[in-house]
Design an enzyme around this catalytic site. Structure first.
Site, PDB file in Angstrom:
ATOM      1  N   HIS A 269     -12.815 -92.866 -53.221  1.00 57.76           N
ATOM      2  CA  HIS A 269     -11.960 -91.777 -53.674  1.00 57.76           C
ATOM      3  C   HIS A 269     -10.640 -92.365 -54.152  1.00 57.76           C
ATOM      4  O   HIS A 269     -10.209 -93.425 -53.684  1.00 57.76           O
ATOM      5  CB  HIS A 269     -11.727 -90.775 -52.535  1.00 57.76           C
ATOM      6  CG  HIS A 269     -11.034 -89.521 -52.976  1.00 57.76           C
ATOM      7  ND1 HIS A 269      -9.672 -89.375 -52.964  1.00 57.76           N
ATOM      8  CD2 HIS A 269     -11.538 -88.356 -53.456  1.00 57.76           C
ATOM      9  CE1 HIS A 269      -9.354 -88.180 -53.408  1.00 57.76           C
ATOM     10  NE2 HIS A 269     -10.455 -87.535 -53.716  1.00 57.76           N
TER      11      HIS A 269
ATOM     12  N   ASP B 244     -18.289 -85.228 -52.573  1.00 58.14           N
ATOM     13  CA  ASP B 244     -19.393 -85.085 -53.526  1.00 58.14           C
ATOM     14  C   ASP B 244     -20.678 -85.730 -53.020  1.00 58.14           C
ATOM     15  O   ASP B 244     -21.768 -85.392 -53.482  1.00 58.14           O
ATOM     16  CB  ASP B 244     -19.021 -85.709 -54.878  1.00 58.14           C
ATOM     17  CG  ASP B 244     -17.902 -84.953 -55.556  1.00 58.14           C
ATOM     18  OD1 ASP B 244     -17.943 -83.714 -55.556  1.00 58.14           O
ATOM     19  OD2 ASP B 244     -16.972 -85.607 -56.076  1.00 58.14           O
TER      20      ASP B 244
ATOM     21  N   HIS C 155     -14.726 -86.024 -62.437  1.00 54.90           N
ATOM     22  CA  HIS C 155     -14.021 -85.059 -61.589  1.00 54.90           C
ATOM     23  C   HIS C 155     -15.054 -84.135 -60.954  1.00 54.90           C
ATOM     24  O   HIS C 155     -15.787 -84.525 -60.052  1.00 54.90           O
ATOM     25  CB  HIS C 155     -12.994 -84.305 -62.436  1.00 54.90           C
ATOM     26  CG  HIS C 155     -12.011 -83.486 -61.665  1.00 54.90           C
ATOM     27  ND1 HIS C 155     -11.919 -83.487 -60.294  1.00 54.90           N
ATOM     28  CD2 HIS C 155     -11.059 -82.601 -62.084  1.00 54.90           C
ATOM     29  CE1 HIS C 155     -10.955 -82.673 -59.904  1.00 54.90           C
ATOM     30  NE2 HIS C 155     -10.421 -82.111 -60.971  1.00 54.90           N
TER      31      HIS C 155
END
Length: 458
Positions: free
Chosen positions: A332, A391, A281
């Protein structure tokens, strides 16, 4: 118990762990047999519907007649496209995290007067209880700042005379305090760790009332409190892009789940922090940076496209980096063709790479962004598209900003506390039932065996 024995795994404990491991694994075929959605997701990654929210919307598909097809991702905060929210900061170049936090919590874009009142309250609450830094943050600093942050949040319960009051005005007050205090709790925790474990000088800068959240982070982190306008602006954009992402992401679902029990705000947010800490996460951007560092150290020429492609294949085959078989920063759970946060971020990242002299590394990131989806598609069956997620670039940004690796995930928490707050307020406002999803037992029934007749397995 001596400190060096606290974490000791004895031979007896190892034997019991080996014994227990025989009974921990469930036959994977049973999930298909009983149509259980592992991870509350179907085979295409679509989440199982468990609730309703008005706070944000994550879109990854569009309708074409009766068909639902993959589309470029879009993210909406209270119905407003995040792309438009960030673009709206341009005319007067103001900081947007506070404005977006107001939107998430109160459901409307603030007027100039409303925003001034809101930021004034955030500034008012950006003050820790007397001696909190000395008595709590400076004591037994952890090497992981997320644990330090969670401990600090739970300790704030003891300083709150209305800690268990879950009326809306009181929870709103608690949430605004945490939005204000997360930068201090995170950065001060890092400064304490850096001082006691690394022997570095200790800097505890007081926050300044006139600074935004992004500016406050840089002000209290850096020894000289100096930063450029672009640095502060890019960090502000990062906070906006990370502050909310639907009710189904793991930490926000945790917020709803724990709030549904009727417990206090501090317990709820500490649980959400624990979820966000996980490398699947909030900790994912750390893995991206580490993977790129390994790539540069491993290859003879990381500008060579063939070498980079071979490295990515080796990562997928569990032959390189951490041998997990994952190209971090790619793909994702919801988005397919593109993550809108990564797209928005990219132009700002390029500008900062020029200012900071990281253009060669930006070129490498761009190359991997282009090659990785091709490599993944060649090697694995893809149920939906694969593209860079937020990210992929955020860790690179934090590195260019000189942020320590230990603060990467806490920065995520500093942003996401705004979304968690909105979802907590939504959950207690609807006063729904306590969440209690079902688990099916697949254990066979057995007759009780008296102790003299039991057989030792190990």
């Amino acid at each position: 118990m001596k400190e060096n024995e606290f974490s000791k795994i004895t031979p007896e404990l190892q034997r019991l762990a080996d014994l227990g491991s025989r009974h921990f694994t469930i036959d994977p075929s049973l999930y298909g047999k009983y149509d259980v959605k592992r991870g509350l997701r179907d085979i295409n990654g679509k989440g199982v519907l468990v609730g309703l929210t008005e706070i944000s919307e994550v879109c990854a598909t569009k309708r074409d007649g009766d068909q639902v097809i993959p589309a470029d991702g879009e993210l909406f905060y209270r119905g407003y496209n995040v792309r438009d929210i960030i673009a709206g900061l341009g005319p007067d170049n103001h900081f947007g995290f506070e404005e977006s936090a107001f939107l998430l919590i109160f459901g409307k874009l603030p007027t100039k007067a409303e925003l001034a009142e809101f930021t004034g309250l955030l500034s008012y609450y950006r003050s820790l209880p007397t001696s909190f830094v000395r008595d709590i943050i400076m004591k037994a600093p952890s090497h992981d700042m997320m644990n330090t942050l969670a401990r600090s949040v739970l300790t704030l319960y003891s300083y709150d005379n209305k800690a268990d009051d879950i009326s809306l005005p009181n929870v709103l007050r608690q949430c605004m305090q945490m939005i204000s205090l997360f930068p201090l709790l995170s950065v001060y925790g890092y400064q304490a760790y850096r001082h006691y474990h690394d022997g570095e000088s200790l800097f505890i800068h007081k926050p300044l009332a006139e600074l935004s959240t992004a500016e406050t982070i840089l002000h209290i982190l850096r020894p000289d409190s100096a930063y450029t306008p672009l640095e502060a602006k890019l960090l502000d954009v990062a906070l906006i892009l990370h502050m909310e992402h639907g009710g189904g992401n793991n930490s926000t679902f945790t917020t709803h789940l724990v709030s549904s029990s009727g417990t206090d705000t501090y317990s709820v947010i500490a649980a959400s922090i624990g979820s966000l800490k996980g490398p699947k996460h909030g900790g994912a951007n750390i893995k991206v940076v580490q993977m790129f560092e390994d790539l540069k150290a491993t290859l003879h020429d990381w500008t060579d496209e063939d070498e980079v492609r071979a490295y990515l294949k080796a990562v997928l085959h569990k032959e390189a980096f951490d041998h997990a078989g994952l190209i971090y920063g790619m793909g994702h759970a919801v988005y397919s063709l593109s993550d809108p946060r990564a797209r928005i971020f990219r132009s700002y990242v390029e500008r900062l790479s020029i200012e900071k002299g990281y253009t060669e590394e930006f070129a490498l990131y761009s190359m991997v962004e282009r090659l990785a989806p091709q490599v993944i598609a060649d090697e694995r069956k893809i149920y939906k598209g694969v593209s860079p997620n937020v990210d992929f670039y955020s860790g690179f940004v934090y590195r260019m900003l000189g942020l320590p690796l230990e603060l990467y995930t806490p920065i995520f928490a500093i942003a996401r506390i705004a979304g968690w707050s909105a979802h907590r307020l939504e959950e207690i406002s609807y006063n729904g039932r306590i969440m209690r999803p079902a688990y099916m037992s697949v254990s066979s029934r057995r007759e009780y065996v008296a102790m003299p007749e039991r057989v030792r397995e190990l």
